[in-house]
Design an enzyme around this catalytic site. Structure first.
Site: not given
Ligand code: NAD
Ligand code: ZN
Length: 360
Positions: A121, A143, A185, A227, A237, A241, A245, A248, A252, A265
């Site tokens: 939990r 999130k 972003e 942020k 949100e 907040r 988006n 987005h 998406h 993304h």
């Molecule tokens: P990701 O986590 O897939 O990372 C991108 C790639 O970079 C991966 O292959 C990873 O292995 C590699 N990588 C990571 N750090 C590295 C480093 N320092 N050196 C070399 N390679 C590295 O993608 P992302 O763009 O970081 O995240 C996308 C995800 O985030 C999506 O699922 C999206 O929905 C989510 N997201 C969430 C929020 C939230 O508020 N929670 C906001 C925006 C996006």
């Molecule tokens: Zn985003």
């Protein structure tokens, strides 16, 4: 070290931003009330690069870490992978005081955060984001989610970390495409909330692409602050907040239509922001010069503005399934000028279709 405080009603935490910060995590964690056992969740790309540094730093600070690496990529944001992490947490004997650390990009952060929110939990959760996108966006704000085969981020929780430790130096190993995805972003923050920051980005676009460490660190700090301010006013949100988006809704749809592999993304968001700006102009909210400024900056950062070959009808079908749809109406975040957005339901299907035709 730069620090940004996130002050929420029930909980506050600090985002530490410092070069070499990955080697300070143990020391910072000693000030938090967490147990000795720690589970580091990472992925197979990040693990060989940074897991040893983080682990040995934690050992030196008196902690007992275990590392679990999942497959890189969006497909790991699943209940199947979450179950692997739950199993490791149980097998390693993690108790209610044990922390889960996300060491990776947004995928690892969202997955590990979801597990931390639901294991026993809720156990302490720490973010050590390693992509620019995760450092400026996904690691801040609480999130967490995994995907369902019927849609992205459909299963999740709001769950705030105890701390976020950002080391801009880890971006050295990130490939250009992922760096640029993070920059999408970054542009979003300027477009929705801060015209001066947008100007700073215009002035420093080349430095950003060249990974100038001072500019990157400034930008990360600024985005985290923007942020944090937004999330502090509306953690769940219900109103403000939603402006995060921007870009987005259509973003998406493009990500989904490309099977989460053709556009990442950030690229989806870049195209989505362009589309949202065009809608804003179409409904008479925004003058063309602002749309042009946004387009120009995205272009200079080598981000896509359109998704050639995609079908408007197909994209439209994703829009109605989006989480941001309430009572059948899409909440559109539209730009009135650079630095200002408004939320409205009042966009006709004709407008949406005509803009989707422009961007495909
Ligand atoms: P990701 O986590 O897939 O990372 C991108 C790639 O970079 C991966 O292959 C990873 O292995 C590699 N990588 C990571 N750090 C590295 C480093 N320092 N050196 C070399 N390679 C590295 O993608 P992302 O763009 O970081 O995240 C996308 C995800 O985030 C999506 O699922 C999206 O929905 C989510 N997201 C969430 C929020 C939230 O508020 N929670 C906001 C925006 C996006
Ligand atoms: Zn985003």
């Amino acid at each position: 070290m730069a620090e940004v405080n996130v002050n929420l009603d029930a909980h506050s935490y600090t985002i530490h931003i410092t070069t070499g910060g990955i080697s300070l995590v143990g020391e910072l964690m000693r000030k938090l009330s967490v147990g000795n056992k720690i589970l580091i969740v990472t992925d197979d790309n990040v693990c060989p690069l940074y897991a040893d540094t983080l682990s040995s730093n934690l050992v030196a600070a008196g902690f007992n870490p275990t590392v679990l690496a999942v497959l890189p990529g969006e497909s790991s944001k699943s209940l199947t992978t979450a179950n692997i992490v739950f199993t490791e947490a149980i097998a390693s004997g993690l108790d209610r005081k044990s922390a889960i650390i996300a060491l990776g990009g947004g995928v690892v952060g969202d997955l590990a955060g979801f597990v931390a929110a639901s294991y026993l939990r809720g156990v302490p959760f720490i973010q050590v984001p390693t992509t620019l996108l995760a450092q400026v966006d996904s690691s801040v704000g609480g999130k967490t989610a995994v995907n369902h085969e019927l849609g992205k981020n459909l299963i999740g929780a709001f769950y705030q970390p105890l701390m976020v430790a950002i080391d801009p130096q880890v971006l050295d190993t990130l490939n250009d495409r992922e760096l640029k995805a993070g920059l999408a972003e970054v542009v979003k923050y300027g477009a929705i909330a801060d015209g001066d920051f947008f100007t700073y980005l215009q002035d420093n676009a080349s430095a950003l692409l060249a990974r100038d460490p001072v500019v990157l660190t400034n930008v990360i700090g600024k985005c985290c602050q923007l942020k944090a301010d937004i999330v502090a006013q509306d953690e769940r949100e219900s109103s403000l907040r939603m402006i995060l988006n921007f870009g987005h809704t259509i973003g998406h749809a493009i990500e989904a239509e490309g099977g989460y592999s053709e556009y990442n993304h950030g690229e989806g968001v870049a195209i989505g922001m362009h589309a949202a700006a065009l809608i804003s102009q179409h409904v008479g909210l925004c003058e063309q010069s602002h749309v042009t400024a946004l387009k120009k900056l995205l272009k200079r950062l080598d981000l896509p503005l359109t998704a050639p070959g995609y079908h408007p009808e197909q994209l439209l079908s994703y829009l109605v399934r989006d989480k941001k749809v309430v009572n059948g109406k899409i909440n559109w975040v539209l730009m009135s000028r650079i630095g200002h957005v408004e939320i409205t339901h009042e966009v006709t299907e004709t407008t949406i279709k005509s803009v989707l035709e422009q961007i495909t």
